[in-house]
Design a protein around this motif. Structure first.
Motif, PDB file in Angstrom:
ATOM      1  N   ASN A 194       0.816  -1.214   0.000  1.00 31.34           N
ATOM      2  CA  ASN A 194       0.000   0.000   0.000  1.00 31.34           C
ATOM      3  C   ASN A 194       0.850   1.265   0.000  1.00 31.34           C
ATOM      4  O   ASN A 194       0.617   2.191   0.768  1.00 31.34           O
ATOM      5  CB  ASN A 194      -0.955  -0.006   1.210  1.00 31.34           C
ATOM      6  CG  ASN A 194      -2.035   1.060   1.109  1.00 31.34           C
ATOM      7  OD1 ASN A 194      -2.395   1.481   0.009  1.00 31.34           O
ATOM      8  ND2 ASN A 194      -2.532   1.504   2.241  1.00 31.34           N
ATOM      9  N   GLY A 199       2.888   8.961   0.019  1.00 32.10           N
ATOM     10  CA  GLY A 199       3.405   8.428   1.279  1.00 32.10           C
ATOM     11  C   GLY A 199       4.915   8.360   1.331  1.00 32.10           C
ATOM     12  O   GLY A 199       5.476   7.651   2.173  1.00 32.10           O
ATOM     13  N   PHE A 333       0.210   0.133  10.620  1.00 30.96           N
ATOM     14  CA  PHE A 333       0.784   1.356  10.061  1.00 30.96           C
ATOM     15  C   PHE A 333       2.287   1.343  10.311  1.00 30.96           C
ATOM     16  O   PHE A 333       2.737   1.245  11.463  1.00 30.96           O
ATOM     17  CB  PHE A 333       0.154   2.593  10.707  1.00 30.96           C
ATOM     18  CG  PHE A 333       0.661   3.886  10.133  1.00 30.96           C
ATOM     19  CD1 PHE A 333       0.233   4.331   8.893  1.00 30.96           C
ATOM     20  CD2 PHE A 333       1.590   4.659  10.823  1.00 30.96           C
ATOM     21  CE1 PHE A 333       0.707   5.513   8.344  1.00 30.96           C
ATOM     22  CE2 PHE A 333       2.066   5.845  10.290  1.00 30.96           C
ATOM     23  CZ  PHE A 333       1.621   6.273   9.047  1.00 30.96           C
ATOM     24  N   VAL A 335       6.274   3.008   9.212  1.00 33.83           N
ATOM     25  CA  VAL A 335       7.093   4.033   8.580  1.00 33.83           C
ATOM     26  C   VAL A 335       8.507   3.467   8.459  1.00 33.83           C
ATOM     27  O   VAL A 335       9.121   3.090   9.460  1.00 33.83           O
ATOM     28  CB  VAL A 335       7.119   5.347   9.384  1.00 33.83           C
ATOM     29  CG1 VAL A 335       7.888   6.420   8.616  1.00 33.83           C
ATOM     30  CG2 VAL A 335       5.702   5.830   9.693  1.00 33.83           C
ATOM     31  N   VAL A 356       5.711   5.569   4.024  1.00 32.28           N
ATOM     32  CA  VAL A 356       4.544   5.219   4.818  1.00 32.28           C
ATOM     33  C   VAL A 356       3.830   4.069   4.117  1.00 32.28           C
ATOM     34  O   VAL A 356       3.597   4.127   2.909  1.00 32.28           O
ATOM     35  CB  VAL A 356       3.605   6.434   4.951  1.00 32.28           C
ATOM     36  CG1 VAL A 356       2.309   6.046   5.627  1.00 32.28           C
ATOM     37  CG2 VAL A 356       4.294   7.547   5.724  1.00 32.28           C
ATOM     38  N   SER A 357       3.500   3.018   4.887  1.00 27.91           N
ATOM     39  CA  SER A 357       2.878   1.855   4.261  1.00 27.91           C
ATOM     40  C   SER A 357       1.892   1.182   5.203  1.00 27.91           C
ATOM     41  O   SER A 357       1.808   1.513   6.386  1.00 27.91           O
ATOM     42  CB  SER A 357       3.955   0.846   3.833  1.00 27.91           C
ATOM     43  OG  SER A 357       4.597   0.286   4.965  1.00 27.91           O
ATOM     44  N   ASN A 359      -1.636  -0.003   6.855  1.00 26.98           N
ATOM     45  CA  ASN A 359      -2.957   0.529   7.197  1.00 26.98           C
ATOM     46  C   ASN A 359      -2.865   2.025   7.491  1.00 26.98           C
ATOM     47  O   ASN A 359      -2.677   2.448   8.626  1.00 26.98           O
ATOM     48  CB  ASN A 359      -3.525  -0.221   8.401  1.00 26.98           C
ATOM     49  CG  ASN A 359      -4.927   0.235   8.752  1.00 26.98           C
ATOM     50  OD1 ASN A 359      -5.495   1.115   8.109  1.00 26.98           O
ATOM     51  ND2 ASN A 359      -5.492  -0.371   9.788  1.00 26.98           N
ATOM     52  N   ARG A 360      -3.035   2.827   6.475  1.00 28.87           N
ATOM     53  CA  ARG A 360      -2.873   4.273   6.624  1.00 28.87           C
ATOM     54  C   ARG A 360      -4.134   4.953   7.155  1.00 28.87           C
ATOM     55  O   ARG A 360      -4.076   6.103   7.598  1.00 28.87           O
ATOM     56  CB  ARG A 360      -2.453   4.870   5.284  1.00 28.87           C
ATOM     57  CG  ARG A 360      -1.067   4.362   4.846  1.00 28.87           C
ATOM     58  CD  ARG A 360      -0.745   4.652   3.401  1.00 28.87           C
ATOM     59  NE  ARG A 360      -0.695   6.065   3.129  1.00 28.87           N
ATOM     60  CZ  ARG A 360      -0.344   6.584   1.953  1.00 28.87           C
ATOM     61  NH1 ARG A 360      -0.023   5.775   0.957  1.00 28.87           N
ATOM     62  NH2 ARG A 360      -0.325   7.883   1.771  1.00 28.87           N
ATOM     63  N   ARG A 361      -5.259   4.247   7.138  1.00 27.33           N
ATOM     64  CA  ARG A 361      -6.498   4.861   7.630  1.00 27.33           C
ATOM     65  C   ARG A 361      -6.417   5.208   9.113  1.00 27.33           C
ATOM     66  O   ARG A 361      -6.977   6.206   9.554  1.00 27.33           O
ATOM     67  CB  ARG A 361      -7.691   3.919   7.397  1.00 27.33           C
ATOM     68  CG  ARG A 361      -8.042   3.707   5.931  1.00 27.33           C
ATOM     69  CD  ARG A 361      -9.353   2.938   5.794  1.00 27.33           C
ATOM     70  NE  ARG A 361      -9.291   1.645   6.481  1.00 27.33           N
ATOM     71  CZ  ARG A 361      -8.790   0.546   5.928  1.00 27.33           C
ATOM     72  NH1 ARG A 361      -8.285   0.583   4.703  1.00 27.33           N
ATOM     73  NH2 ARG A 361      -8.781  -0.585   6.598  1.00 27.33           N
ATOM     74  N   ARG A 364      -4.456   8.867   9.934  1.00 31.47           N
ATOM     75  CA  ARG A 364      -4.736  10.060   9.135  1.00 31.47           C
ATOM     76  C   ARG A 364      -4.339  11.337   9.855  1.00 31.47           C
ATOM     77  O   ARG A 364      -3.768  12.247   9.262  1.00 31.47           O
ATOM     78  CB  ARG A 364      -6.222  10.093   8.771  1.00 31.47           C
ATOM     79  CG  ARG A 364      -6.617   9.065   7.714  1.00 31.47           C
ATOM     80  CD  ARG A 364      -8.122   9.006   7.554  1.00 31.47           C
ATOM     81  NE  ARG A 364      -8.494   8.023   6.531  1.00 31.47           N
ATOM     82  CZ  ARG A 364      -9.721   7.541   6.390  1.00 31.47           C
ATOM     83  NH1 ARG A 364     -10.684   7.954   7.201  1.00 31.47           N
ATOM     84  NH2 ARG A 364      -9.987   6.662   5.444  1.00 31.47           N
ATOM     85  N   MET A 367      -0.608  11.760  10.000  1.00 32.20           N
ATOM     86  CA  MET A 367      -0.092  12.189   8.703  1.00 32.20           C
ATOM     87  C   MET A 367      -0.396  13.668   8.435  1.00 32.20           C
ATOM     88  O   MET A 367       0.379  14.355   7.763  1.00 32.20           O
ATOM     89  CB  MET A 367      -0.661  11.314   7.587  1.00 32.20           C
ATOM     90  CG  MET A 367      -0.134   9.883   7.587  1.00 32.20           C
ATOM     91  SD  MET A 367       1.676   9.785   7.610  1.00 32.20           S
ATOM     92  CE  MET A 367       2.091  10.687   6.131  1.00 32.20           C
TER      93      MET A 367
END
Length: 507
Positions: A194, A199, A333, A335, A356-357, A359-361, A364, A367
């Motif tokens: 992802n 990212g 999540f 980094v 950044v890779s 589960n980025r939800r 948020r 970020m």
């Protein structure tokens, strides 16, 4: 103030003027003179007495008679009246025509009280003083390839030179499109899940990005798990951000792999993230897949973010294959940090990145903070960004250094064997990077202070190393050696170290 020793007189004079050791160092600097932190500490503790010129400087700063400070003879009071420290107010008289005032003193932030960076610290200050006197110091304290004859690939230098005129303006705050595209493709080769262009962030070295992430994540009192030993910047940045670094142990008996039970035992409700350094600095360990999977499981159970410092991922030896932990954690999540400083021998160019890779939800808002801080610094060094595409896509000259017959590989083997041949020293063989973290038999050498050990080695053999405590290691029984110098220099160094330890006893 009739005191018995130089240290007694020095401390008494400092107390009378409410001056600390740091104040003396600052006042000396303001006068264009140099006092090292370790120097003043040793003078005040009575371990060392200063030479005549240093004694005269201290007397001048304290406003006391130099003869009295050196020997106890004479009257300090009269000299003090004639040469008041700059911090003391001058008396006014009926004939004073100009109003006098005392300038307030500006001290460093209290946030720095628990911050250390001994890779460039008190022992390094002492080495600089010795160099200023004309002594030659062998610097094995910092992983800086260029001074030891490691050169950047020709095509990297050529490409930067060719593109300089195109790099005069700011780039996007995340970085040049070409640089981030190359980094994204590299991330895909490492199987990071992802990942997209948004990212990926370039930085003035990984160091800037670590600081940026700690500032974006940590509130006062938040905890973050960091290895011991660590690269001290991680602990320093977490502390400066208001967080609480909690150190989990890496097990020397298990090739310096993280102790997973110790790691999990230190997770609390305040813990936000786990930091790993893989390949590791200072130990040179490369973590196998099963260890990384264990760390992922801990992060998964406790819903933690993972920060992975992988700046040495292209300097593995002995057939070791580096695995990015983010590739094993698509649901978390992560980094991931890397750069060109070590793999392309361009530490001075200051080009690093973070990816950044996963589960980025769930990150948020974090970020949003990262973007804000990234925008505030405008962008990273644009000329350095311009070489990323060439560096990652071109011939990887570092591979020749870390294969059998290569400089780093052969120098690693020699230093490992030479250290283990010294009575009282043991070392685990590093599998990557260019550091080794040997253990000292503290009972044999009566060592209670590893900074003093490093100072004694520096004074006697003019070899500069970094003490284990500088990597947040709790015992005075380790030090780090950088094995970048050429073989003939390393041989002389190991012979000198063996000679030093053949008679050294602390205290």
């Amino acid at each position: 103030m009739g005191q018995e020793t130089f240290a007694d007189r020095l401390r008494a004079a400092m107390s009378e003027h409410s001056l600390k050791q740091a104040d003396l160092i600052r006042l000396a600097s303001e006068r264009g003179a140099k006092l090292g932190k370790s120097q003043v500490s040793q003078y005040a503790s009575g371990k060392v007495e200063p030479r005549a010129d240093a004694c005269a400087l201290l007397a001048d700063l304290l406003g006391v008679d130099a003869s009295w400070l050196a020997t106890g003879e004479g009257a300090p009071g009269a000299a003090r009246a004639a040469a008041r420290p700059e911090t003391a107010p001058r008396p006014t008289t009926a004939h004073t025509t100009q109003r006098s005032s005392t300038m307030r003193e500006f001290k460093k932030s209290s946030k720095l009280e628990n911050v250390l960076y001994d890779v460039r610290g008190p022992v390094v200050d002492e080495a600089a003083r010795m160099e200023a006197e004309g002594q030659r110091i062998l610097k094995l304290n910092i992983g800086n390839p260029a001074p030891f004859g490691f050169r950047a690939p020709d095509e990297v230098v050529h490409d930067m030179r060719s593109q300089l005129t195109e790099c005069e303006g700011y780039s996007d705050s995340r970085g040049l499109f070409s640089a981030r595209k190359a980094i994204m493709q590299y991330a895909q080769l490492k199987h990071l899940p992802n990942v997209d262009m948004d990212g990926i962030y370039t930085g003035n070295g990984v160091s800037e990005l670590i600081q940026l992430c700690m500032q974006a994540l940590l509130d006062n009192g938040d905890e973050i798990l960091i290895p011991a030993p660590d690269y001290p910047l991680w602990t320093a940045c977490a502390t400066l951000a208001g967080g609480t670094p909690v150190h989990y142990l890496c097990d020397e008996q298990a090739d310096w792999y993280p102790d997973l039970a110790d790691m999990e035992s230190k997770v609390t409700e305040r813990t936000k993230a786990i930091v790993i350094i893989n390949p590791n600095n200072p130990t040179g360990a490369v973590y196998p897949r099963e260890v990384l999977e264990g760390i992922v499981e801990i992060a998964r159970r406790h819903q933690l973010m993972i920060f992975s410092d992988e700046i040495y991922d292209r300097l593995c030896m002995d057939g070791e294959k580096h695995v990015s932990i983010a590739s094993l954690a698509p649901d978390l999540f992560c980094v991931t940090f890397s750069g060109l400083s070590k793999s392309h021998m361009v530490a001075g160019y200051r080009v690093g990145w973070m990816i950044v890779s996963g589960n980025r939800r769930c990150a948020r808002d974090f970020m949003y903070g990262v973007n804000m801080l990234s925008n505030m610094r405008l962008c990273s060094n644009v000329p350095a960004q311009s070489i990323v595409q060439t560096a990652l896509g071109g011939y990887q000259s570092v591979e020749r250094y870390v294969e059998p017959g290569g400089r780093i590989y052969e120098q690693r083997n020699y230093v490992y064997e030479a250290l283990n041949a010294i009575d009282g020293i043991t070392a685990v063989k590093p599998k990557a990077a260019f550091y080794i973290f040997p253990k000292i038999d503290v009972k044999k050498f009566n060592i209670t202070d590893d900074e003093q050990f490093a100072l004694d080695l520096l004074h006697e053999k003019r070899i500069l190393v970094t003490r284990g405590g500088g990597f947040n290691w709790g015992e005075p029984d380790h030090f780090r050696i950088v094995y970048l110098p050429r073989m003939e220099v390393l041989r002389e160094c190991m012979e000198d170290l063996a000679d030093f330890l053949s008679h050294y006893r602390q205290g």
